[in-house]
Design an enzyme around this catalytic site. Structure first.
Site, PDB file in Angstrom:
ATOM      1  N   LYS A  22     -78.438  85.202 -27.142  1.00  0.00           N
ATOM      2  CA  LYS A  22     -77.444  84.839 -25.879  1.00  0.00           C
ATOM      3  C   LYS A  22     -76.843  83.601 -26.083  1.00  0.00           C
ATOM      4  CE  LYS A  22     -78.928  82.946 -21.608  1.00  0.00           C
ATOM      5  NZ  LYS A  22     -78.094  81.650 -20.893  1.00  0.00           N
ATOM      6  N   ASN A  23     -77.710  82.510 -26.253  1.00  0.00           N
ATOM      7  CA  ASN A  23     -77.078  81.114 -26.262  1.00  0.00           C
ATOM      8  C   ASN A  23     -75.652  81.027 -27.683  1.00  0.00           C
ATOM      9  OD1 ASN A  23     -77.831  80.812 -23.815  1.00  0.00           O
ATOM     10  ND2 ASN A  23     -79.754  79.297 -24.105  1.00  0.00           N
ATOM     11  N   CYS A 126     -76.667  73.398 -10.492  1.00  0.00           N
ATOM     12  CA  CYS A 126     -77.758  75.501 -10.542  1.00  0.00           C
ATOM     13  C   CYS A 126     -78.996  75.074 -10.317  1.00  0.00           C
ATOM     14  CB  CYS A 126     -77.483  75.117 -12.655  1.00  0.00           C
ATOM     15  SG  CYS A 126     -78.296  74.888 -13.345  1.00  0.00           S
ATOM     16  N   ARG A 131     -76.695  69.360 -14.242  1.00  0.00           N
ATOM     17  CA  ARG A 131     -75.887  69.514 -15.361  1.00  0.00           C
ATOM     18  C   ARG A 131     -74.605  69.272 -15.430  1.00  0.00           C
ATOM     19  NH1 ARG A 131     -78.250  75.212 -16.688  1.00  0.00           N
ATOM     20  NH2 ARG A 131     -77.569  74.528 -18.607  1.00  0.00           N
ATOM     21  N   ASP A 316     -86.245  76.445 -22.822  1.00  0.00           N
ATOM     22  CA  ASP A 316     -86.385  77.041 -22.521  1.00  0.00           C
ATOM     23  C   ASP A 316     -87.528  78.185 -22.537  1.00  0.00           C
ATOM     24  OD1 ASP A 316     -83.668  76.630 -21.506  1.00  0.00           O
ATOM     25  OD2 ASP A 316     -82.552  77.894 -23.684  1.00  0.00           O
ATOM     26  N   ARG A 408     -79.299  88.822 -17.247  1.00  0.00           N
ATOM     27  CA  ARG A 408     -78.361  87.584 -17.852  1.00  0.00           C
ATOM     28  C   ARG A 408     -78.974  87.450 -19.384  1.00  0.00           C
ATOM     29  NH1 ARG A 408     -77.653  82.002 -14.659  1.00  0.00           N
ATOM     30  NH2 ARG A 408     -76.191  82.319 -16.622  1.00  0.00           N
TER      31      ARG A 408
HETATM   32  C1  EPZ Z   1     -77.369  74.724 -23.033  1.00  0.00           C
HETATM   33  O1  EPZ Z   1     -76.954  74.354 -21.669  1.00  0.00           O
HETATM   34  C2  EPZ Z   1     -78.056  75.791 -23.103  1.00  0.00           C
HETATM   35  N1  EPZ Z   1     -77.626  77.155 -22.527  1.00  0.00           N
HETATM   36  C3  EPZ Z   1     -79.510  76.198 -22.047  1.00  0.00           C
HETATM   37  O2  EPZ Z   1     -79.990  77.413 -22.104  1.00  0.00           O
HETATM   38  C4  EPZ Z   1     -80.774  75.176 -22.017  1.00  0.00           C
HETATM   39  O3  EPZ Z   1     -81.564  74.920 -21.156  1.00  0.00           O
HETATM   40  C5  EPZ Z   1     -80.023  73.685 -22.395  1.00  0.00           C
HETATM   41  O4  EPZ Z   1     -78.769  73.702 -23.723  1.00  0.00           O
HETATM   42  C6  EPZ Z   1     -81.519  73.023 -23.231  1.00  0.00           C
HETATM   43  O5  EPZ Z   1     -81.669  73.196 -24.514  1.00  0.00           O
HETATM   44  C7  EPZ Z   1     -76.973  77.940 -23.033  1.00  0.00           C
HETATM   45  O6  EPZ Z   1     -76.074  77.566 -24.364  1.00  0.00           O
HETATM   46  C8  EPZ Z   1     -75.805  78.948 -22.467  1.00  0.00           C
HETATM   47  P1  EPZ Z   1     -76.844  70.701 -22.382  1.00  0.00           P
HETATM   48  P2  EPZ Z   1     -76.694  73.185 -21.890  1.00  0.00           P
HETATM   49  O7  EPZ Z   1     -75.961  70.240 -22.166  1.00  0.00           O
HETATM   50  O8  EPZ Z   1     -75.759  72.918 -23.028  1.00  0.00           O
HETATM   51  C9  EPZ Z   1     -77.411  66.214 -19.027  1.00  0.00           C
HETATM   52  C10 EPZ Z   1     -80.945  79.769 -20.615  1.00  0.00           C
HETATM   53  O9  EPZ Z   1     -81.744  79.716 -19.990  1.00  0.00           O
HETATM   54  N2  EPZ Z   1     -75.715  66.141 -19.983  1.00  0.00           N
HETATM   55  O10 EPZ Z   1     -77.867  70.554 -23.977  1.00  0.00           O
HETATM   56  O11 EPZ Z   1     -75.878  72.898 -20.743  1.00  0.00           O
HETATM   57  C11 EPZ Z   1     -78.005  67.688 -18.955  1.00  0.00           C
HETATM   58  O12 EPZ Z   1     -77.874  67.565 -17.504  1.00  0.00           O
HETATM   59  C12 EPZ Z   1     -80.342  78.145 -20.906  1.00  0.00           C
HETATM   60  O13 EPZ Z   1     -80.557  79.596 -21.317  1.00  0.00           O
HETATM   61  C13 EPZ Z   1     -75.473  65.429 -18.963  1.00  0.00           C
HETATM   62  O14 EPZ Z   1     -76.213  64.628 -18.888  1.00  0.00           O
HETATM   63  O15 EPZ Z   1     -77.252  71.456 -21.871  1.00  0.00           O
HETATM   64  C14 EPZ Z   1     -79.306  68.310 -19.062  1.00  0.00           C
HETATM   65  O16 EPZ Z   1     -80.347  66.991 -18.188  1.00  0.00           O
HETATM   66  C15 EPZ Z   1     -80.095  77.425 -19.159  1.00  0.00           C
HETATM   67  N3  EPZ Z   1     -74.025  64.926 -19.382  1.00  0.00           N
HETATM   68  C16 EPZ Z   1     -78.375  67.867 -20.523  1.00  0.00           C
HETATM   69  O17 EPZ Z   1     -78.337  67.036 -20.827  1.00  0.00           O
HETATM   70  C17 EPZ Z   1     -73.564  66.299 -19.625  1.00  0.00           C
HETATM   71  O18 EPZ Z   1     -71.474  66.886 -20.140  1.00  0.00           O
HETATM   72  C18 EPZ Z   1     -79.503  68.809 -21.374  1.00  0.00           C
HETATM   73  O19 EPZ Z   1     -77.913  69.441 -21.684  1.00  0.00           O
HETATM   74  C19 EPZ Z   1     -74.283  67.475 -20.156  1.00  0.00           C
HETATM   75  C20 EPZ Z   1     -75.617  67.112 -20.754  1.00  0.00           C
END
Ligand code: EPZ
Length: 429
Positions: A22-23, A126, A131, A316, A408
């Site tokens: 998915k991701n 969320c 996030r 995840d 999902r």
């Molecule tokens: C991706 O989310 C995945 N989603 C998530 O999977 C996964 O948990 C996550 O990466 C971490 O591996 C998809 O790929 C669709 P991040 P993403 O940006 O990209 C902080 C699932 O169940 N951050 O790597 O949104 C953020 O708050 C989902 O399939 C900022 O502070 O995650 C977090 O603490 C859930 N500012 C950390 O970085 C930003 O601009 C990592 O988030 C961006 C992120």
């Protein structure tokens, strides 16, 4: 609303086909916005998130066709999507769509790079954390974009096109790396992304972009260098296997015992999780067919794990590992370092009789011999599936509510488990 009913206590034996990730599929579909030519994606999973993204991309003018079923098709084979973004008719991604799926925010990068403008709703918080999207925006600013926030929308423009720049992510972010990588492919000159995410889904996106004519080096390492090109072309690309689905079924097999072949799975995408499972006493054998997971007789040993960006233990899989550790022969510790609020499953696991103590970002799980079935519900995808894992091992009946979370991200979950001997069914209504 549909429910999943499970009667626990049955070992798993058989083969589970692993779907496309998915991701990886989501950013690959979004990459179609970068070209006027057709992008053909194979091995795309049939999931609610994929269907929703089809709608969102359709709103921008992307024509998407799927091939219908043919006689003799493997029912577990992924679908092929043909995405054609010849004309972008709308550069706005509205709140009612983006708020339903955070990943759709990533359209901001390709829209801005190709059209010089994008108006994309902020996704909001969320269940697993606040996030924010500040890294996405700062990376685009580093490429010369003007960005304002207006009435809940990010309004981004680059009238003369994006220019290559250098950006170091303050913290590893998968989504911000996707956004910046896609945008940089069409920016003029060189972009250097430091502290980039190394997740296999980023590498898969880069591989596809390279097939489309992008000039990218270093994907899968901390530093990605992109030489912008003036246009990208169409391509054909197969989505990589889902490492989180793989790890989830590996934990389910470990939880109830038995012997399961995860067909088509790639062990190299999940080394840290398999190290942990081996420490827990689970046998993992890798072959050309996939990954065989078995546990016979011996109990589950406790582990001490922290989530981390790839190649560390994935956030995840944190909920699923916690479900597994509820049956370990001792106390385990799991620390969540990526999201600040990703322990919503703890209270629900307690309904099975699990003993879990939370202290800040660390959960201590006192393993117990016995879990008992219960009605449960969860607030996100991975938490929901951790309840399914617990239900498979619990005595008696478990009813998992809010099944739309599972839809999902897990294709044919009940079918895949029941063909291996689990007693699990969907109750409609
Ligand atoms: C991706 O989310 C995945 N989603 C998530 O999977 C996964 O948990 C996550 O990466 C971490 O591996 C998809 O790929 C669709 P991040 P993403 O940006 O990209 C902080 C699932 O169940 N951050 O790597 O949104 C953020 O708050 C989902 O399939 C900022 O502070 O995650 C977090 O603490 C859930 N500012 C950390 O970085 C930003 O601009 C990592 O988030 C961006 C992120």
């Amino acid at each position: 609303m549909d429910k999943i009913r499970i009667v626990g206590g049955h070992v798993l034996k058989g083969t589970i086909p692993i779907s496309g990730a998915k991701n990886a599929a989501l950013p690959l579909m979004i990459a179609s916005l970068l070209t006027e030519e057709r992008l053909i994606l194979e091995n795309v999973p049939r999931l609610a998130d994929v269907a929703l993204l089809q709608r969102i991309l359709g709103n921008h003018g992307v024509n998407i066709t799927t091939n219908g079923k043919r006689v003799g098709d493997d029912p577990y084979a992924g679908q092929t999507l043909e995405l054609d973004a010849r004309v972008i008719v709308d550069t706005t991604a509205p709140y009612d769509l983006v708020s339903r799926m955070r990943a759709s925010f990533w359209v901001v990068g390709p829209l801005l790079a190709r059209m010089g403008q994008a108006r994309v709703s902020l996704p909001g918080g969320c269940a697993i954390g606040t996030r924010p999207v500040d890294f996405h925006l700062d990376a685009l600013r580093a490429m010369g974009a003007d960005i304002e926030i207006d009435a809940g929308y990010v309004v981004a423009s680059a009238r003369k096109g994006l220019k290559g720049g250098r950006y170091e992510f303050p913290k590893v972010s998968v989504g911000a790396t996707h956004t910046a990588l896609m945008a940089a492919t069409l920016a003029e000159g060189e972009t250097i992304l430091e502290n980039a995410a190394r997740e296999p889904e980023v590498t898969d996106l880069a591989d596809c972009l390279i097939k489309m004519g992008a000039r990218i080096e270093g994907a899968g390492t901390h530093t990605i260098r992109i030489q912008g090109v003036s246009r990208l072309r169409g391509a054909r690309h197969a989505v990589l296997p889902d490492r989180i689905e793989t790890g989830t079924y590996a934990m389910a097999a470990a939880m109830v015992g038995g012997d399961v072949m995860l067909a088509g799975a790639r062990a190299d995408l999940l080394e840290s999780a398999f190290d942990i499972l081996r420490q827990a006493g689970v046998r993992i054998d890798v072959s050309d067919e996939g990954i065989r997971v078995s546990r016979n007789g011996d109990g589950i040993l406790p582990v001490d794990v922290s989530t981390a960006p790839y190649p560390g233990f994935p956030t995840d899989l944190q909920a699923q590992l916690m479900a597994l550790m509820t049956r370990a022969s001792g106390a385990s510790r799991i620390t969540e370092t990526i999201f600040e609020n990703r322990f919503m499953h703890v209270q629900e696991l307690a309904r099975f009789g699990a003993r879990i103590h939370l202290d800040g970002d660390t959960a201590t799980i006192e393993g117990a011999e016995r879990l008992t079935g219960a009605p449960v519900m969860a607030t996100d995808l991975r938490a929901s599936v951790s309840l399914v894992i617990a239900g498979l091992a619990a005595e008696g009946e478990t009813l998992v509510q809010r099944v739309y979370h599972l839809d999902r991200g897990f294709e044919k979950l009940e079918e895949k488990l029941s063909r291996c001997g689990a007693v699990i069914e969907r109750i409609s209504g």
